[in-house]
Design a protein around this motif. Structure first.
Motif, PDB file in Angstrom:
ATOM      1  N   ASN A 292      16.735   8.946 -26.887  1.00 15.30           N
ATOM      2  CA  ASN A 292      17.919   9.756 -27.143  1.00 15.30           C
ATOM      3  C   ASN A 292      18.060  10.799 -26.034  1.00 15.30           C
ATOM      4  O   ASN A 292      17.122  11.566 -25.775  1.00 15.30           O
TER       5      ASN A 292
ATOM      6  N   ARG B 243      17.949  12.229 -33.810  1.00 13.15           N
ATOM      7  CA  ARG B 243      17.526  13.388 -33.018  1.00 13.15           C
ATOM      8  C   ARG B 243      16.340  14.084 -33.688  1.00 13.15           C
ATOM      9  O   ARG B 243      16.014  15.222 -33.360  1.00 13.15           O
TER      10      ARG B 243
ATOM     11  N   SER C  75      12.774   9.958 -31.216  1.00 10.73           N
ATOM     12  CA  SER C  75      14.224  10.117 -31.124  1.00 10.73           C
ATOM     13  C   SER C  75      14.792   8.993 -30.259  1.00 10.73           C
ATOM     14  O   SER C  75      14.285   8.716 -29.169  1.00 10.73           O
TER      15      SER C  75
END
Length: 752
Positions: free
Chosen positions: A284, A227, A264
Motif C-alpha cells: 500500500n 492501511r 498493508s
C-alpha cells in the motif's frame, strides 16, 4: 550485489513455499515446457493448464501484455507488441500502453508499478527491456533505466495444472545516490479492452467478514486496500473480473487473483480511456517509503492470478487446488484438519488444570482429536488488561506447569494446542515495564490502545529475536502440536524511533518479513508443529500467511446462520481445507439467535470441524448427537476439505437458502449440505441439482440428517442426480439436511 533484504525468489516464503515445488515440476516436465521465447518477434509465451499468457517487447522497449485468456494452439500467431496509437495530445503514443511493469516516467498515464524519487530530486523512471533468463522453469526478465541506475527483475512462475501464474519483482539500486521507493507493486495484470466488465471482491468487518460484492468497472479506479498494518477484513486481497452479465458459477470468462502479503496492501483496478482494464497490486503506497542505498534491493510480495472460461465457480476450484498443492506448507503431504475442541467459551480466562482436564475428558469421549487451551494460561492473565507478552505458565492455575495437562490430553488420544498472541503486549506486563521502547510508537506522542494492548515492533531485530526465543522455549519444554496464533488489533502510531527518519517507513515491510521468518524458524525447529492464523477472526487471511500456516480462522462470529454467508464468501478465494468452523453454544453470543445442535454441526461440517461450546453443560442426548456428527464428519472430511466445491444455492444478501456440494478428488464420493434459514409461506425447498458427478456412474445416497421427498431413489446415475436432482424436505426456520453420494459402479452399457 548488496541487498537490503534476502532475495524473495529464494527465501521469502510467500513465493518460496511454492516456487521450490513448482520449479521442480516445471523442470521435470520436459515434454511441454510452459515458457517460450520467440527471439524474432521478441515475445514471451506461457502455456499451462487451460491458459495462455503472452507479452512482448515493443518498439519503445517497454514490456507489453499481448494476451491472457483461454489456451491457444501452439502455432497460433500472436500480435507483435506495439504501443497504442495516439488518441489526442493528452494521450500520446505510449501513454496508455498495457505494460507488464511500468515505471512512473515519460508520458505514462496508466497506474505505474514503481514510483521513485532520487536524492537529487529526479522522479522520472522509464523501464526498458534489457534481458531475460529461464532458470528451472522460472522466467526472469530484467528491465532497466540505465541513466537512473535502477533495474527491476520480474519473476514469472506458473503452475502447470491450474495455469495460475505467480509474479513478483526485485527493485535494484545501481546508482551512486539513494533512491526512495514511493510506490512498489508486485505486478500488473492487463485485460483485453471491453466496456462490460464487472468486479467481484470481498469486504467485511469484525463478526461480519467475507461479504461478496459486485460492481461494474467503469472509467476511473477502484481501490481495494488495507492501511491497517495487516491484511485486514475491510477488504481482502483477492479479486475476480468477468464480462458483463454473462458470468456466473458455471459460465463466463473470469480473470482472478490474490496478493500474497500479510501487511498493508493495495490492489488498484482501473479502466483507461481505451477501455483497457489494469489490475495493479502490491504494498500500500499510503504512508509508504522505502529507501535503497546504492547496491541495495527490495523484493516484492507475489501476486498470483489465473483465468477460466467456466465461471466463478471454476475460478474458486482452481484457487483451492492451487492453494492445496502449491501454497500450504505441507502441500506435499497435506494433512486433514483434525476435529478440534477449544476451551474459550467454556472457561474464558478462568482456566486451571482441573477444569481443563474435565473438558479434555469430555471432548475425547465425543471423538475430538485435538484439545486447545485458549487465552488465560500465562502470566498475570485474568482479563485482557494484563499479562500479554509474558509467555510463562501461570503457576497459580497450573502449579506443575502444563505437562500434567498435556500428558492427560495425550493419554486421551488427542493432540495438544495452545493459544498465543506473540505480536502484542499489555502495558500492564513485565515485558512492557522492561521494554516500553519495543512497541510501535512516535517519540513523545500518545500510544493508542486497542483491546488494552499495543503492537510490538517486529521490525526491530531484538524484538523479533525475543519473540522467536520465548516461543521456541515454550515449544521446547512442552509437547505442543498446535498454536492458535492470534492478532487482535490494528496498527497505530507506526513509528520506529531507533531508525533515521528516512528509514522509519520500512517498518511496513520489515515487520511482515520478520513475522514470516519467526514462523518459518519455529516450524523448522519443531517439525510437525501446526499453526492457525487468527486475527480477531478473518483479518489476516492471505496467501502469504497461508504459506506458513495450516489453517485459518475466518470469523469470531460462530452463529451458524451467519456462518453460511461468511463461509460462502470465504470459499470464493480460499480453500475449505484451511477454513475452521466451530459448533458453539445456543443462543449464540454474537446475536442471541437460537439454533438446533443439528443445524450448528451441519453448518460447521462444511470446513474444518471444531467445537467451542461448553460441553460440560451438554445433556446425554446432546452428547449422543455430537458423537454421531463427529463420526459422520470423519467419514466425509477428506471430500469436504480436499474435494471440488460447488456452490449450489447462495446465502449472500441474507438469502433464505444455502447449499453446497463437495466432490472427492477421485470422484468416489460427493457430500451435499442444504440449509433453510427462514421458511416462507409453506414454500418447498428448491430442487438441488448436483454437479461434478460422472453421468455414466451409479451413485447410492444416504442421509446424514434430514429427509428426502418420497420416491427419491436409493441408487441412480450421475446424470439423474445432476439433471433430475434431489428434493429435500426442509421446513420452518433454521432447518438443515446433509446427504452422501457414493459411487458404486457404472450404468449398464454406459447408457443413460
Amino acid at each position: 550485489m548488496k541487498r537490503a533484504i534476502p532475495c524473495l525468489a529464494a527465501t521469502m516464503l510467500a513465493l518460496g513455499a511454492w516456487l521450490g515445488s513448482s520449479v521442480t515440476a516445471c523442470a521435470s516436465s520436459t515434454q511441454a515446457a510452459p515458457i517460450h521465447y520467440d527471439a524474432g518477434r521478441r515475445t514471451f509465451r506461457i502455456d499451462a493448464g487451460k491458459i495462455t499468457y503472452a507479452f512482448g517487447v515493443n518498439g519503445n522497449g517497454a514490456l507489453q501484455t499481448l494476451y491472457w485468456g483461454a489456451r491457444l494452439m501452439a502455432n497460433d500467431p500472436l500480435p507483435t507488441a506495439a504501443p497504442p496509437a495516439p488518441r489526442s495530445s493528452f494521450d500520446p503514443a505510449g501513454a496508455n500502453t498495457p505494460q507488464e511493469y511500468a515505471g512512473w516516467g515519460g508520458p505514462i498515464t496508466v497506474m505505474p508499478d514503481l514510483k521513485v524519487h532520487f536524492a537529487d530530486g529526479n522522479r522520472d523512471l522509464v523501464l526498458r527491456y534489457d534481458s531475460y533468463r529461464i532458470v528451472d522453469g522460472t522466467l526472469m526478465v530484467t528491465l532497466r533505466d540505465k541513466q537512473a541506475g535502477v533495474s527491476v527483475v520480474l519473476d514469472y512462475a506458473v503452475d502447470a495444472n491450474t495455469g495460475i501464474i505467480g509474479r513478483s519483482a526485485r527493485i535494484e539500486n545501481h546508482a551512486t545516490q539513494a533512491v526512495t521507493l514511493d510506490r512498489v507493486a508486485a505486478a500488473s495484470w492487463n485485460l483485453p479492452p471491453a466496456t462490460d466488465y464487472s468486479l467481484r471482491y470481498l469486504t467485511g468487518t469484525w463478526a461480519g467478514e467475507w461479504h461478496l460484492r459486485t460492481r461494474p468497472l467503469t472509467p476511473g479506479a477502484t481501490e481495494l486496500e488495507s492501511r491497517r498494518g495487516s491484511t485486514g477484513d475491510e477488504n481482502n486481497p483477492w479479486f475476480a473480473i468477468g464480462r458483463g452479465a454473462e458470468w456466473n458459477e458455471s459460465r463466463g470468462r473470469v480473470w482472478f487473483g490474490a496478493l500474497a502479503w500479510s501487511g498493508s496492501w493495495s490492489i488498484h483496478i482501473d479502466q483507461d480511456v481505451l477501455s483497457q482494464v489494469r489490475v495493479t497490486g502490491g504494498y500500500n503506497p499510503f504512508d509508504f517509503a522505502y529507501q535503497l542505498e546504492p547496491g541495495q534491493s527490495l523484493d516484492t510480495p507475489v501476486f498470483y492470478a489465473g483465468y477460466t472460461d467456466d465461471g466463478i465457480g471454476e475460478a474458486s476450484r482452481l484457487m483451492h487446488q492451487f492453494e492445496r498443492s502449491r501454497i500450504l506448507p505441507a502441500h506435499a503431504q497435506l494433512k486433514l484438519r483434525p476435529v478440534l475442541y477449544n476451551s474459550w467459551e467454556a472457561t474464558e480466562f478462568k482456566v486451571d488444570e482441573a477444569g481443563q482436564e474435565r473438558l479434555a475428558e469430555k471432548a475425547a469421549a465425543l471423538g475430538v482429536e485435538r484439545f486447545v487451551v485458549d487465552d488465560g494460561w500465562f502470566g498475570a492473565r485474568n482479563s485482557d488488561h494484563a499479562g500479554l507478552g509474558d509467555w510463562t505458565v501461570n503457576r497459580e492455575k497450573f502449579p506443575n506447569g502444563l505437562k500434567p495437562l498435556i500428558d492427560k490430553v495425550h493419554g486421551l488420544g488427542m493432540s495438544f494446542g495452545l493459544w498465543v498472541e506473540p505480536e502484542m503486549v499489555n502495558p500492564d506486563s513485565d515485558l512492557y515495564r522492561k521494554h516500553p521502547d519495543w512497541v510501535l510508537n512516535f517519540d513523545g506522542r500518545q500510544r493508542s490502545l486497542g483491546r488494552n494492548q499495543l503492537v510490538l515492533n517486529l521490525a526491530r531485530d531484538d524484538v523479533s529475536e525475543h519473540i522467536f526465543h520465548v516461543l521456541d522455549d515454550l515449544l521446547s519444554h512442552n509437547d505442543i502440536q498446535f498454536l492458535k496464533w492470534d492478532y487482535n488489533r490494528n496498527w497505530s502510531e507506526p513509528g520506529w524511533p531507533q531508525q533515521t527518519p528516512e528509514q522509519q517507513q520500512k517498518v511496513y515491510v520489515t515487520y511482515v518479513q520478520h513475522l514470516y521468518d519467526i514462523i518459518r524458524r519455529l516450524r523448522e525447529r519443531h517439525l510437525g508443529l501446526e499453526i492457525e492464523s487468527c486475527s480477531g477472526g478473518g483479518a489476516r487471511v492471505d496467501l502469504g500467511i497461508m504459506s506458513l500456516t495450516d489453517e485459518v480462522w475466518p470469523s469470531d462470529n460462530t452463529d451458524p446462520s451467519d456462518r453460511l454467508s461468511i463461509q460462502d464468501g470465504f470459499s470464493y478465494a480460499y480453500a475449505p481445507a484451511v477454513m475452521m468452523a466451530w459448533v458453539t453454544g445456543s443462543p449464540n453470543w454474537v446475536n442471541g439467535r437460537s439454533s438446533s445442535l443439528d443445524f450448528r454441526f451441519l453448518s460447521s461440517m462444511q470446513g474444518g470441524l471444531g467445537i467451542g461450546a461448553n460441553i460440560l453443560q451438554w445433556t446425554p442426548a446432546e452428547d449422543a448427537t455430537a458423537r454421531g456428527y463427529i463420526a459422520a464428519y470423519k467419514d466425509i472430511r477428506a471430500t469436504v476439505q480436499l474435494g471440488r466445491l460447488y456452490r449450489l444455492l447462495s446465502p449472500q444478501e441474507r438469502a433464505p437458502h444455502s447449499a453446497t456440494e463437495s466432490v472427492a478428488t477421485d470422484g468416489r464420493q460427493a457430500v451435499l449440505f442444504a440449509f433453510l434459514r427462514q421458511g416462507q409461506e409453506a414454500q418447498a425447498y428448491p430442487t438441488l441439482y448436483l454437479q461434478g458427478l460422472d453421468e455414466t456412474a451409479r451413485y447410492r445416497y444416504r442421509l446424514i440428517h434430514g429427509k428426502a421427498a418420497n420416491g427419491t431413489p436409493e441408487v441412480a446415475s450421475g446424470a439423474y442426480w445432476m439433471h433430475r436432482g434431489i428434493d429435500l424436505e426442509l421446513r420452518g426456520d433454521m432447518d438443515a439436511a446433509a446427504a452422501v453420494f457414493e459411487r458404486i459402479g457404472k450404468v449398464a452399457n454406459g447408457s443413460r
